[in-house]
Design a protein around this motif. Structure first.
Motif, mmCIF file in Angstrom:
data_model
loop_
_atom_site.group_PDB
_atom_site.id
_atom_site.type_symbol
_atom_site.label_atom_id
_atom_site.label_comp_id
_atom_site.label_asym_id
_atom_site.label_seq_id
_atom_site.Cartn_x
_atom_site.Cartn_y
_atom_site.Cartn_z
ATOM 1 N N LEU A 94 -41.391 27.458 -22.197
ATOM 2 C CA LEU A 94 -42.038 27.157 -23.475
ATOM 3 C C LEU A 94 -41.205 26.195 -24.317
ATOM 4 O O LEU A 94 -39.982 26.330 -24.420
ATOM 5 N N LYS A 95 -41.887 25.236 -24.932
ATOM 6 C CA LYS A 95 -41.260 24.357 -25.916
ATOM 7 C C LYS A 95 -41.657 24.899 -27.293
ATOM 8 O O LYS A 95 -42.823 24.864 -27.676
ATOM 9 N N ILE A 96 -40.654 25.400 -28.008
ATOM 10 C CA ILE A 96 -40.892 26.169 -29.236
ATOM 11 C C ILE A 96 -40.505 25.357 -30.468
ATOM 12 O O ILE A 96 -39.446 24.729 -30.508
ATOM 13 N N SER A 97 -41.358 25.406 -31.486
ATOM 14 C CA SER A 97 -41.011 24.917 -32.820
ATOM 15 C C SER A 97 -41.173 26.084 -33.793
ATOM 16 O O SER A 97 -42.258 26.672 -33.886
ATOM 17 N N ILE A 98 -40.091 26.422 -34.479
ATOM 18 C CA ILE A 98 -40.097 27.518 -35.445
ATOM 19 C C ILE A 98 -40.051 26.912 -36.843
ATOM 20 O O ILE A 98 -39.181 26.086 -37.145
ATOM 21 N N ILE A 99 -41.001 27.315 -37.672
ATOM 22 C CA ILE A 99 -41.095 26.764 -39.021
ATOM 23 C C ILE A 99 -40.904 27.893 -40.032
ATOM 24 O O ILE A 99 -41.598 28.919 -39.965
ATOM 25 N N ASP A 100 -39.957 27.696 -40.943
ATOM 26 C CA ASP A 100 -39.720 28.710 -41.972
ATOM 27 C C ASP A 100 -39.275 28.014 -43.255
ATOM 28 O O ASP A 100 -38.532 27.019 -43.209
ATOM 29 N N SER A 101 -39.720 28.549 -44.386
ATOM 30 C CA SER A 101 -39.441 27.908 -45.671
ATOM 31 C C SER A 101 -38.084 28.277 -46.247
ATOM 32 O O SER A 101 -37.646 27.657 -47.226
ATOM 33 N N LEU A 102 -37.408 29.272 -45.664
ATOM 34 C CA LEU A 102 -36.112 29.712 -46.189
ATOM 35 C C LEU A 102 -34.990 29.152 -45.329
ATOM 36 O O LEU A 102 -34.880 29.468 -44.141
ATOM 37 N N ASN A 103 -34.157 28.319 -45.924
ATOM 38 C CA ASN A 103 -33.112 27.635 -45.163
ATOM 39 C C ASN A 103 -32.097 28.601 -44.555
ATOM 40 O O ASN A 103 -31.546 28.344 -43.483
ATOM 41 N N LYS A 104 -31.845 29.733 -45.236
ATOM 42 C CA LYS A 104 -30.910 30.727 -44.691
ATOM 43 C C LYS A 104 -31.405 31.269 -43.349
ATOM 44 O O LYS A 104 -30.622 31.496 -42.429
ATOM 45 N N ARG A 105 -32.712 31.502 -43.259
ATOM 46 C CA ARG A 105 -33.259 31.997 -42.000
ATOM 47 C C ARG A 105 -33.164 30.936 -40.908
ATOM 48 O O ARG A 105 -32.899 31.258 -39.747
ATOM 49 N N ILE A 106 -33.386 29.691 -41.277
ATOM 50 C CA ILE A 106 -33.240 28.606 -40.301
ATOM 51 C C ILE A 106 -31.794 28.535 -39.817
ATOM 52 O O ILE A 106 -31.527 28.297 -38.637
ATOM 53 N N GLY A 107 -30.843 28.778 -40.727
ATOM 54 C CA GLY A 107 -29.431 28.827 -40.331
ATOM 55 C C GLY A 107 -29.182 29.914 -39.303
ATOM 56 O O GLY A 107 -28.474 29.699 -38.306
ATOM 57 N N PHE A 108 -29.747 31.099 -39.540
ATOM 58 C CA PHE A 108 -29.627 32.185 -38.565
ATOM 59 C C PHE A 108 -30.244 31.790 -37.229
ATOM 60 O O PHE A 108 -29.648 32.004 -36.167
ATOM 61 N N LEU A 109 -31.438 31.226 -37.261
ATOM 62 C CA LEU A 109 -32.143 30.874 -36.023
ATOM 63 C C LEU A 109 -31.418 29.790 -35.244
ATOM 64 O O LEU A 109 -31.372 29.829 -34.010
ATOM 65 N N ASN A 110 -30.844 28.825 -35.940
ATOM 66 C CA ASN A 110 -30.045 27.798 -35.250
ATOM 67 C C ASN A 110 -28.832 28.423 -34.571
ATOM 68 O O ASN A 110 -28.484 28.078 -33.438
ATOM 69 N N HIS A 111 -28.170 29.351 -35.277
ATOM 70 C CA HIS A 111 -27.029 30.053 -34.693
ATOM 71 C C HIS A 111 -27.467 30.871 -33.488
ATOM 72 O O HIS A 111 -26.823 30.854 -32.435
ATOM 73 N N LEU A 112 -28.577 31.599 -33.636
ATOM 74 C CA LEU A 112 -29.076 32.453 -32.565
ATOM 75 C C LEU A 112 -29.419 31.654 -31.315
ATOM 76 O O LEU A 112 -29.000 32.015 -30.205
ATOM 77 N N THR A 113 -30.164 30.584 -31.478
ATOM 78 C CA THR A 113 -30.574 29.802 -30.307
ATOM 79 C C THR A 113 -29.375 29.147 -29.634
ATOM 80 O O THR A 113 -29.366 28.976 -28.411
ATOM 81 N N SER A 114 -28.354 28.829 -30.424
ATOM 82 C CA SER A 114 -27.116 28.300 -29.842
ATOM 83 C C SER A 114 -26.377 29.388 -29.064
ATOM 84 O O SER A 114 -25.916 29.162 -27.932
ATOM 85 N N GLU A 115 -26.280 30.584 -29.651
ATOM 86 C CA GLU A 115 -25.620 31.712 -28.987
ATOM 87 C C GLU A 115 -26.311 32.074 -27.669
ATOM 88 O O GLU A 115 -25.663 32.387 -26.676
ATOM 89 N N LEU A 116 -27.643 32.027 -27.677
ATOM 90 C CA LEU A 116 -28.405 32.394 -26.490
ATOM 91 C C LEU A 116 -28.580 31.225 -25.525
ATOM 92 O O LEU A 116 -29.137 31.398 -24.442
ATOM 93 N N GLN A 117 -28.118 30.048 -25.970
ATOM 94 C CA GLN A 117 -28.209 28.825 -25.150
ATOM 95 C C GLN A 117 -29.644 28.557 -24.709
ATOM 96 O O GLN A 117 -29.931 28.295 -23.536
#
Length: 237
Positions: A94-117
């Motif tokens: 799957l090619k995923i695009s995650i959209i969220d209006s809260l930048n803090k959550r985007i920060g978490f998601l960027n960290h998470l996707t990096s951690e999970l590679q």
């Protein structure tokens, strides 16, 4: 919750999980709990409840959608990554695009996707009303999801602009959806959507869930989505 227990739940729905995928879920859980101490990502932190009410609940969409036929998925108002990240773990193509209006959550998601590679995951900060007019995102995705975000007549305006012609939007809801489905008739008509089906099921803890499947029959009319804040203040009724 351990690998064997989770495997049995998935096997009951003709799915299997590898040890590598299990490791990703374990890392996801630990990262979620760690970050949740610093910011409000979820009220659920008990391991078994996270696996049932977040991970399994997210994956359960694939019990009713042939994910092998889906290439691009947009998750609107994803919060801590549900349902898109569990689906990505189970369906790596799957090619995923995650959209969220809260930048803090985007920060978490960027960290998470990096951690999970995880590859092919874009975490985009912004409001759906604005990003729904971005030509790289508008009328683009095979499947769009939203889980516990807003009422359906509002969600339709947030989400249907991202769905390509012939694609689907699935609103992932709790119990008692009949009233909001009736209230959403006009928004569906305006946004080139039609109600396909409603799937009712229970999680292993007997919580009721409803998936509202909406088919998109044409391109989004130019006037939608309206300006930020308008869909929630003045829903299409």
């Amino acid at each position: 919750m351990n690998l064997k227990q989770f495997s049995v739940l998935l096997k009951n729905n003709n799915m299997s999980i590898s040890s590598e995928q299990w490791d990703l879920f374990e890392k996801y859980f630990l990262t979620l709990v760690e970050w949740n101490e610093r910011m409000n990502l979820t009220a659920i932190t008990d391991k078994e409840q996270v696996y049932i009410k977040h991970f399994y609940d997210s994956i359960s969409l694939s019990f009713y959608v042939s994910m092998s036929q889906i290439n691009t998925l947009a998750d609107i108002g994803s919060g801590a990554g549900f349902p898109s990240i569990p689906l990505k773990i189970m369906f790596p193509h799957l090619k995923i695009s995650i959209i969220d209006s809260l930048n803090k959550r985007i920060g978490f998601l960027n960290h998470l996707t990096s951690e999970l590679q995880l590859n092919d995951v874009k975490c985009i900060h912004g409001r759906a009303e604005e990003l729904g007019r971005n030509q790289n995102l508008r009328d683009h995705f095979d499947l769009v999801t939203a889980r516990a975000v807003a009422k359906l007549n509002v969600l339709n305006e947030y989400c249907l602009p991202f769905v390509k012609e012939g694609g689907s939007f699935v609103a992932m809801k709790g119990p008692n959806t009949s009233v909001e489905i009736n209230e959403a008739n006009n928004s569906l008509k305006q946004l080139k959507g039609s109600l396909q089906k409603v799937v009712n099921f229970q999680l292993p803890d007997h919580s009721d869930r409803n998936f509202i499947f909406i088919h998109k029959s044409g391109l989004t009319p130019k006037k939608y989505p309206r300006s930020p804040g308008i869909p929630i203040k003045k829903p299409l009724i």
